[in-house]
Design a protein around this motif. Structure first.
Motif: not given
Length: 520
Positions: A281, A163, A279, A451, A159, A447-448
């Motif tokens: 993403c 960012q 947290d 994205i 992460l 999350s994956r």
């Protein structure tokens, strides 16, 4: 500038007495008298049993702890009527239309206008970023800081790296828009907690600050408050150590001031800040559209929100309570209010879901000290491992035995003079990582997935086609397409290459050259 390899440290509060060495007998007697007067004399029960070193350590803690303030905080948290504890639906009102806009309803021209304003502020080095990164990945099965977590993207980027690369790309976009030749800098102020501070700094050092200048990554530490019994007695971790806990993400305001970060912002002539939690993403770090929107509104404080999925979605809502801006918990809103519809757009009247993503002017952050005493402290009832004063044994409780007091980052909302609330697309900007792998919600897999799906949309929105290859396993049902933030921040700059063409997954794109080679 303050180098990140020499992180800012918390300034020690002025001692209550004029003694410079808390280990002297005089300091002991003064501290004992002070703590007995405050009803906290039990903290010295085992003083005589300690080694000289442990005696000195305990006295040092007590010397610098503002015990009277702790008592006041406990008193206020447990006796003052709190809107968090009672149903205040009758006192709630939807957001005023003049302070609310939605990217879901705005025209492309309006969005471009906001983005242009934001990039201009960034190009003038007026924008900084505050990262709330004090949490550990305990619920994810990791003892490392949460920002170090690898959600198993093809690139294996954590992460923090994702960012950092968004900041790097955004600096380039601002420089390009404004045609400036000098360096564009977005300082990254990273708030850690005591347990994550050293590990976070070491991680950044080991990864060479992910391509950013170490001079522009500034670490600072959030504060702590003692753990308390329900009757307000300070708990002890051992005979020589007070039990403490982080003071919540709302502790960022005191930490910014107490660690010298606000002074650093003044030195850099920063005017606007974007603050967010590590947290998420999908977070658009220093989002120029959000910055530009808030600047155009002359806001001193702003909040990004997402549209609630349904009236009963258990998320806090940004709205008015007693005519001031607040975040109201789902449990505080009755069914009638939760289901109320805004006749103007047919959406939920109370549908602005809070995602802890904020804008501030530096002037506003400097004013927080003036109303800090009026901010609310929230009680978290916990099982706290602590010293049993009556036996001298450390006890691990099976039931809740104490409280931790914390502030929330949105507790300053009632004190804003000019609030701006900006609704964004949840698919594009909000995917929190909170739960263990395999739980199916707000976890590494989601999350994956979010994205990878976003990167497919980047290609499609640029006029290209994504063909799923036979050897693409499509984890979580998403084509395996990852595009580095160094290539595109939010999907821009791709259409001239991909329009009318196709790419095949699985594919990892680290540069425009990679993309060009993959096209057919």
């Amino acid at each position: 500038m303050i180098a990140a390899t020499t992180p800012l440290s918390i300034k020690t509060p002025k001692p209550v007495s004029s003694e410079t060495s808390p280990s002297t007998p005089l300091s002991y007697h003064l501290i004992k008298e002070r703590y007995q007067a405050a009803g906290q004399g039990h903290l010295l029960t085992y003083y005589d049993d300690l080694s000289e070193a442990d005696q000195s350590a305990l006295l040092h803690q007590l010397h610098h702890l503002n015990v009277e303030r702790v008592n006041r905080i406990h008193q206020k948290a447990t006796t003052c009527p709190s809107p968090m504890l009672t149903n205040q639906s009758a006192l709630l009102a939807p957001l005023p239309e003049e302070c609310f806009d939605s990217i879901l309803e705005a025209s492309p021209d309006k969005v471009n206008e906001w983005q242009t304003i934001g990039l201009k502020q960034i190009a003038q080095n007026k924008v900084g970023v505050i990262l709330l990164a004090g949490g550990q990945g305990t619920r994810l099965g990791s003892t490392a800081p949460k920002g170090c977590y690898d959600i198993q993207l093809p690139s294996t980027k954590c992460l923090f790296q994702i960012q950092a690369e968004r900041i790097f790309k955004l600096q380039a976009l601002a420089r390009e828009q404004e045609g400036v030749t000098e360096e564009v800098i977005i300082p990254w102020y990273v708030m850690t907690s005591g347990p994550t501070r050293l590990a976070t700094v070491k991680f950044f050092e080991e990864h060479n600050y992910f391509g950013l200048s170490q001079d522009n990554v500034v670490f600072f530490e959030q504060g702590t408050l003692p753990c308390l019994t329900f009757d307000g007695r300070i708990m002890m971790e051992s005979k020589s150590q007070i039990a403490v806990a982080p003071d919540g993400n709302g502790g960022v305001y005191a930490a910014l001031r107490g660690t010298g970060v606000l002074a650093n912002m003044a030195e850099r002539k920063i005017e606007y800040l974007h603050a967010y939690c590590v947290d998420n993403c999908l977070v658009r770090v220093a989002d120029p559209v959000f910055i530009g929107y808030c600047v155009s509104k002359n806001a001193d404080c702003g909040a990004k929100v997402v549209r609630k999925k349904s009236p009963d979605e258990p998320v806090g809502v940004v709205c008015l309570r007693n005519a001031t801006f607040n975040v109201v918990e789902y449990s505080e809103i009755d069914d009638e209010v939760a289901n109320r519809i805004n006749p103007r757009n047919g959406q939920l009247a109370f549908g602005a879901g809070n995602i802890a993503n904020h804008f501030y002017t530096v002037d506003f952050l400097n004013k927080v000290e003036s109303f800090e005493g009026d901010l609310e402290y929230h009680i978290a009832r916990k099982k706290i491992k602590s010293l049993d004063i009556s036996t001298g044994e450390v006890v691990t409780p099976k039931q809740v035995n104490g409280m931790k007091l914390e502030m929330f980052v949105f507790d300053v909302f009632p004190f804003t003079q000019r609030m701006a609330v900006f609704e964004v697309d949840r698919r594009e900007e909000f995917s929190p990582l909170k739960n263990a792998p395999g739980t199916g919600q707000d976890c590494p897999e989601t999350s994956r997935r979010d994205i990878l799906q976003q990167h497919v949309r980047f290609i499609q929105n640029a006029g290209g086609k994504v063909v799923v290859g036979e050897d693409d396993k499509q984890l979580e049902g998403a084509p395996t397409l990852e595009i580095s933030p160094l290539v595109t921040y939010s999907g821009e700059g791709l259409s001239h290459l991909v329009s009318g063409k196709s790419i095949k997954t699985p594919l990892l794109i680290n540069s425009l050259e990679d993309l060009e080679k993959a096209l057919f």
